[in-house]
Design a protein around this motif. Sequence first.
Motif, mmCIF file in Angstrom:
data_model
loop_
_atom_site.group_PDB
_atom_site.id
_atom_site.type_symbol
_atom_site.label_atom_id
_atom_site.label_comp_id
_atom_site.label_asym_id
_atom_site.label_seq_id
_atom_site.Cartn_x
_atom_site.Cartn_y
_atom_site.Cartn_z
ATOM 1 N N UNK A 111 0.811 -1.208 0.000
ATOM 2 C CA UNK A 111 0.000 0.000 0.000
ATOM 3 C C UNK A 111 0.854 1.273 0.000
ATOM 4 N N UNK A 112 1.686 1.476 1.022
ATOM 5 C CA UNK A 112 2.514 2.682 1.072
ATOM 6 C C UNK A 112 3.504 2.702 -0.086
ATOM 7 N N UNK A 113 4.284 1.641 -0.228
ATOM 8 C CA UNK A 113 5.266 1.568 -1.306
ATOM 9 C C UNK A 113 4.618 1.533 -2.673
ATOM 10 N N UNK A 114 3.514 0.811 -2.784
ATOM 11 C CA UNK A 114 2.816 0.744 -4.063
ATOM 12 C C UNK A 114 2.338 2.140 -4.474
ATOM 13 N N UNK A 115 1.854 2.903 -3.496
ATOM 14 C CA UNK A 115 1.390 4.259 -3.785
ATOM 15 C C UNK A 115 2.554 5.151 -4.192
ATOM 16 N N UNK A 116 3.691 5.008 -3.489
ATOM 17 C CA UNK A 116 4.870 5.800 -3.827
ATOM 18 C C UNK A 116 5.291 5.556 -5.267
ATOM 19 N N UNK A 117 5.122 4.321 -5.718
ATOM 20 C CA UNK A 117 5.515 3.976 -7.084
ATOM 21 C C UNK A 117 4.687 4.731 -8.122
ATOM 22 N N UNK A 118 3.479 5.138 -7.753
ATOM 23 C CA UNK A 118 2.600 5.839 -8.684
ATOM 24 C C UNK A 118 2.763 7.355 -8.638
ATOM 25 N N UNK A 119 3.656 7.847 -7.749
ATOM 26 C CA UNK A 119 3.783 9.290 -7.554
ATOM 27 C C UNK A 119 5.008 9.894 -8.233
ATOM 28 N N UNK A 120 5.658 9.147 -9.101
ATOM 29 C CA UNK A 120 6.769 9.670 -9.896
ATOM 30 C C UNK A 120 7.879 10.233 -9.020
ATOM 31 N N UNK A 121 8.364 9.396 -8.106
ATOM 32 C CA UNK A 121 9.485 9.772 -7.247
ATOM 33 C C UNK A 121 10.806 9.364 -7.924
ATOM 34 N N UNK A 122 11.911 9.544 -7.209
ATOM 35 C CA UNK A 122 13.222 9.161 -7.723
ATOM 36 C C UNK A 122 13.721 7.989 -6.877
ATOM 37 N N UNK A 123 13.527 6.776 -7.359
ATOM 38 C CA UNK A 123 13.983 5.615 -6.607
ATOM 39 C C UNK A 123 15.255 5.071 -7.237
ATOM 40 N N UNK A 124 16.220 4.747 -6.377
ATOM 41 C CA UNK A 124 17.565 4.414 -6.854
ATOM 42 C C UNK A 124 18.006 3.045 -6.367
ATOM 43 N N UNK A 125 18.977 2.507 -7.069
ATOM 44 C CA UNK A 125 19.630 1.261 -6.677
ATOM 45 C C UNK A 125 20.946 1.627 -5.998
ATOM 46 N N UNK A 126 21.028 1.403 -4.697
ATOM 47 C CA UNK A 126 22.214 1.806 -3.949
ATOM 48 C C UNK A 126 23.437 0.943 -4.240
ATOM 49 N N UNK A 127 23.236 -0.134 -4.954
ATOM 50 C CA UNK A 127 24.368 -1.006 -5.267
ATOM 51 C C UNK A 127 25.325 -0.340 -6.252
ATOM 52 N N UNK A 128 24.810 0.568 -7.055
ATOM 53 C CA UNK A 128 25.641 1.249 -8.051
ATOM 54 C C UNK A 128 25.552 2.751 -7.823
ATOM 55 N N UNK A 129 26.514 3.321 -7.119
ATOM 56 C CA UNK A 129 26.476 4.734 -6.769
ATOM 57 C C UNK A 129 26.580 5.635 -7.988
ATOM 58 N N UNK A 130 27.424 5.268 -8.944
ATOM 59 C CA UNK A 130 27.595 6.100 -10.137
ATOM 60 C C UNK A 130 26.301 6.165 -10.939
ATOM 61 N N UNK A 131 25.672 5.012 -11.146
ATOM 62 C CA UNK A 131 24.406 4.974 -11.879
ATOM 63 C C UNK A 131 23.308 5.698 -11.108
ATOM 64 N N UNK A 132 23.314 5.545 -9.781
ATOM 65 C CA UNK A 132 22.307 6.208 -8.953
ATOM 66 C C UNK A 132 22.429 7.718 -9.069
ATOM 67 N N UNK A 133 23.651 8.236 -9.045
ATOM 68 C CA UNK A 133 23.858 9.679 -9.150
ATOM 69 C C UNK A 133 23.376 10.212 -10.492
ATOM 70 N N UNK A 134 23.686 9.507 -11.573
ATOM 71 C CA UNK A 134 23.217 9.928 -12.896
ATOM 72 C C UNK A 134 21.692 9.941 -12.945
ATOM 73 N N UNK A 135 21.087 8.935 -12.321
ATOM 74 C CA UNK A 135 19.624 8.838 -12.318
ATOM 75 C C UNK A 135 19.017 9.998 -11.532
ATOM 76 N N UNK A 136 19.610 10.326 -10.381
ATOM 77 C CA UNK A 136 19.112 11.435 -9.565
ATOM 78 C C UNK A 136 19.170 12.738 -10.346
ATOM 79 N N UNK A 137 20.282 12.992 -11.020
ATOM 80 C CA UNK A 137 20.437 14.241 -11.778
ATOM 81 C C UNK A 137 19.448 14.302 -12.939
ATOM 82 N N UNK A 138 19.318 13.213 -13.686
ATOM 83 C CA UNK A 138 18.420 13.200 -14.846
ATOM 84 C C UNK A 138 16.961 13.373 -14.430
ATOM 85 N N UNK A 139 16.530 12.576 -13.448
ATOM 86 C CA UNK A 139 15.142 12.660 -13.003
ATOM 87 C C UNK A 139 14.877 13.958 -12.251
ATOM 88 N N UNK A 140 15.858 14.406 -11.476
ATOM 89 C CA UNK A 140 15.696 15.661 -10.757
ATOM 90 C C UNK A 140 15.500 16.833 -11.688
#
Length: 247
Positions: A111-140
Amino acid sequence: MSLIRSVLHMAWILLTVIPWGLSLLVASLWVKRTPLWWFAVNWFRLVIWGTRHILGVKIQVNGLENLPAGAAAQAILLSKHQSTLETLLLPTLMTHPLAFVFKRELLKIPFFGWSMARLDMIHIDRESRAAALKHVVAQGKRLLGQGTWVIMFPEGTRIARGQSGTYQTAGTRLAVEVGAPVIPIAVSTGKCWPREGFVKHPGVVHVSIGPVIHSVGREPKELMREVEAWIEAEMRRIDPEAYTPVA
């Protein structure tokens, strides 16, 4: 008494999140992101109402006048992170929709997480910091261009009261990249709603919203040092008991 209050508060959350989450999921099939966000914020307000009246937690907010004004105003909020409380409270204080940056695993929470998924947030994979940073900048960039403010916890995780973590520069890198101002936020939520454990305690918590820190022409690491200095100094002002040396 605190245990009873905490049980009742959790019951209040569960009682409201299921119908609210289901309604949001259904509405997301045709409702756009912004009205859907404000629908979700109304649930946050319900939880905060319960926090005040069931848990007995009073909330004092200072610095709302520091928030940028105007529909086209951009902002990146960089906040101290002590408990779940600020993730629920801060959206209720803002005049713009927010996009949280959070780990992808949270989307699995029913419910909470499922709802968050529909709100167009910026969710990242912490396993890859470089990819996560690029994703944050692009989506941000994309979200800021749509009038959404980005909120991040630069320490990366909840930090125990009276302590500080390592401030990461993803938020200031995004700010420098897009030229958006940074708003530092200090919270003493851990005083009543601990980082770990189920039991919450009545009392007063403070939220302090700092002055705008401009990012144009700045360097991300130097900018984050300024953010960290303001937050940590403000933490000692709003919660001095947590920083009193033990004799």
